[in-house]
Design an enzyme around this catalytic site. Structure first.
Site, PDB file in Angstrom:
ATOM      1  N   LYS A   1     -11.863  -3.440  18.010  1.00  0.00           N
ATOM      2  CA  LYS A   1     -10.495  -3.922  18.262  1.00  0.00           C
ATOM      3  C   LYS A   1     -10.144  -3.902  19.743  1.00  0.00           C
ATOM      4  O   LYS A   1      -9.215  -4.586  20.161  1.00  0.00           O
ATOM      5  CB  LYS A   1      -9.495  -3.092  17.464  1.00  0.00           C
ATOM      6  CG  LYS A   1      -9.792  -3.140  15.956  1.00  0.00           C
ATOM      7  CD  LYS A   1      -8.581  -2.860  15.123  1.00  0.00           C
ATOM      8  CE  LYS A   1      -8.932  -2.873  13.636  1.00  0.00           C
ATOM      9  NZ  LYS A   1      -7.768  -3.069  12.787  1.00  0.00           N
TER      10      LYS A   1
ATOM     11  N   LYS B   1     -14.401   0.984  14.935  1.00  0.00           N
ATOM     12  CA  LYS B   1     -13.126   0.256  14.918  1.00  0.00           C
ATOM     13  C   LYS B   1     -12.537   0.176  16.324  1.00  0.00           C
ATOM     14  O   LYS B   1     -12.006  -0.852  16.735  1.00  0.00           O
ATOM     15  CB  LYS B   1     -12.157   0.979  13.977  1.00  0.00           C
ATOM     16  CG  LYS B   1     -11.083   0.125  13.399  1.00  0.00           C
ATOM     17  CD  LYS B   1     -10.355   0.831  12.263  1.00  0.00           C
ATOM     18  CE  LYS B   1     -11.057   0.662  10.921  1.00  0.00           C
ATOM     19  NZ  LYS B   1     -10.347   1.329   9.825  1.00  0.00           N
TER      20      LYS B   1
ATOM     21  N   ASN C   1       0.852  -1.201   0.000  1.00  0.00           N
ATOM     22  CA  ASN C   1       0.000   0.000   0.000  1.00  0.00           C
ATOM     23  C   ASN C   1       0.878   1.237   0.000  1.00  0.00           C
ATOM     24  O   ASN C   1       2.096   1.143   0.039  1.00  0.00           O
ATOM     25  CB  ASN C   1      -0.956  -0.037   1.195  1.00  0.00           C
ATOM     26  CG  ASN C   1      -0.222  -0.066   2.510  1.00  0.00           C
ATOM     27  OD1 ASN C   1       0.481   0.869   2.851  1.00  0.00           O
ATOM     28  ND2 ASN C   1      -0.366  -1.165   3.249  1.00  0.00           N
TER      29      ASN C   1
END
Ligand code: CTP
Length: 397
Positions: free
Chosen positions: A341, A337, A208
């Protein structure tokens, strides 16, 4: 206090060199030992005798000094210190440092050292403001060289402005901060950074656009507050900072292994742009075209979520921080998120191409914590790093 610390002091050739004598006295008073190096130009302003008398040590002057090589080679000299200080750092010395020249003892030591370097520039105001000097200072900042001063004021040459060397007490304070007297002294912080590369075959990989700039700036800012930093980095384009323990990895699974090996830590900051998927059927040999025109079918397997593992693991640091790269609904996605997580904070940013953030030098972040979302103004990645490092210091205090 600098008890037991060893400072390699390079004295360049400027009128401010006389202040280096006072600096040696202050270092000694704070408990440090000084190994002095005097450049040929420096010798025009202070004598080797006065420098060695104050330091209580031999002055090193020549690169090809066989006696010294037999006693202590220049490589060892550059490494035995805890910190290298250049005061005064003249335009010439800074130029040599920025371009990587090594044509005398001082510049060779600066190239050979594996320790952090603090420079105290001193020169005429016009020289300090010259575009070449600006370029050199930007390069040195990129190399992780720390700077104290210069101060503004009347100069020995009669002009007025920035260029006077910082006063010796300010230089000693900067050294104390760099040698771990900061708010994160005694803390271990783990930082992940950069992209991961997931192999397709021995010559190709999936990657990426992460440059590693934000993670690198963060590691440097944490280091500057006195933390011991373990920096686990994928193949980033930005070089890692000096003065941190660098662990280089390539794939997400290697990164997980390195992260787990680096624990325990007081805080973990996961700034890496980890590939969510790896190629499950990666070839052991280079994939060849078979002439049929059919594209090879890649199968993917999900990579371990390093942030989630660390957040939910037995060895969980007190503070776990994740990053969220989003292209839409930034706060909504990042908040979800954080919950998914199990980390304490999420530093969210919009990485849509039009923002220029991914791979760029600026960042506009939203800090998501249990208290909600806090929008930070757009600023340089270094400034984001400094603010975040200070927040981390506050949370660990
Ligand atoms: N991260 C990680 N391990 C992974 C993927 C991500 O540790 N396998 C971490 C990153 O370092 C970052 C955070 O998780 O701190 C968020 O990464 P991001 O790619 O933005 O989120 P994803 O988990 O991939 O979620 P989504 O695909 O929904 O964007």
């Amino acid at each position: 206090m600098l008890a037991g610390k060893r400072i390699l002091l390079i004295i360049g050739g400027g009128i401010a060199a006389y202040k280096a004598l006072e600096l040696i006295r202050l270092f000694s008073k704070a408990g440090a030992s000084v190994v002095p190096v005097l450049t040929r130009a420096g010798e025009q302003f202070v004598t080797p005798l006065s420098v060695s008398a104050l330091a209580g040590a031999r002055v090193h002057q020549e690169l090809f000094d066989l006696t010294a090589e037999a006693e202590m080679g220049h490589i060892q000299l550059s490494r035995a210190a805890d910190l290298v200080v250049v005061a005064p750092a003249t335009a010439d010395l800074l130029g040599k440092m920025a371009t990587g020249r090594a044509d005398d003892l001082a510049s060779t030591l600066l190239m050979a050292t594996d320790k952090r370097v603090l420079v105290a520039p001193a020169m005429n105001v016009r020289m300090w403001q010259h575009p070449a000097m600006r370029r050199n200072m930007a390069l040195l900042a990129g190399d992780g060289v720390a700077v104290v001063g210069p101060d503004a004021g009347e100069m020995a040459c009669g002009e007025f402005g920035p260029g006077r060397m910082a006063e010796p007490p300010a230089i000693v304070a900067a050294v104390e901060a760099m040698l771990g007297a900061g708010p994160l002294a005694g803390r271990h912080v783990l930082v992940t950074s950069g992209p991961t590369h997931e192999p397709i075959d021995p010559v190709r990989f999936i990657a990426n656009r992460s440059s590693g700039a934000q993670g690198t700036a963060l590691a440097a800012a944490l280091r500057d507050l006195g933390a011991r930093v373990t920096f686990v980095t994928g193949p980033a384009t930005v070089p890692p900072p000096v003065g941190v323990a660098v662990v280089r990895v390539e794939t997400a699974r290697e990164m997980l292994g390195a992260v787990e090996a680096a624990l325990p830590a007081d805080a973990a900051v996961m700034a890496a742009a980890v590939a969510d998927w790896r190629v499950a059927n990666a070839g052991a040999q280079k994939m060849k075209k078979d002439g049929s025109g059919r594209a090879p079918a890649l199968e993917f397997a999900e990579n371990p979520d390093i942030l989630a593992r660390v957040s939910q693991g037995a060895n969980r640091p007190k503070l776990v921080i994740g990053f969220a790269a989003e292209t839409e609904k930034v706060v909504e996605h990042a908040t979800a998120k954080r919950a998914r997580k199990g980390c304490d904070w999420i530093v969210a940013n919009d990485v849509s191409p039009e923002t220029g953030i991914m791979g760029g030098s600026e960042n506009a972040v939203v800090l998501i914590s249990a208290e909600g979302a806090e929008v930070w103004p757009r600023m340089g990645k270094d400034a984001v790093a400094r603010q975040l490092a200070e927040r981390i210091a506050g949370a660990l205090a």
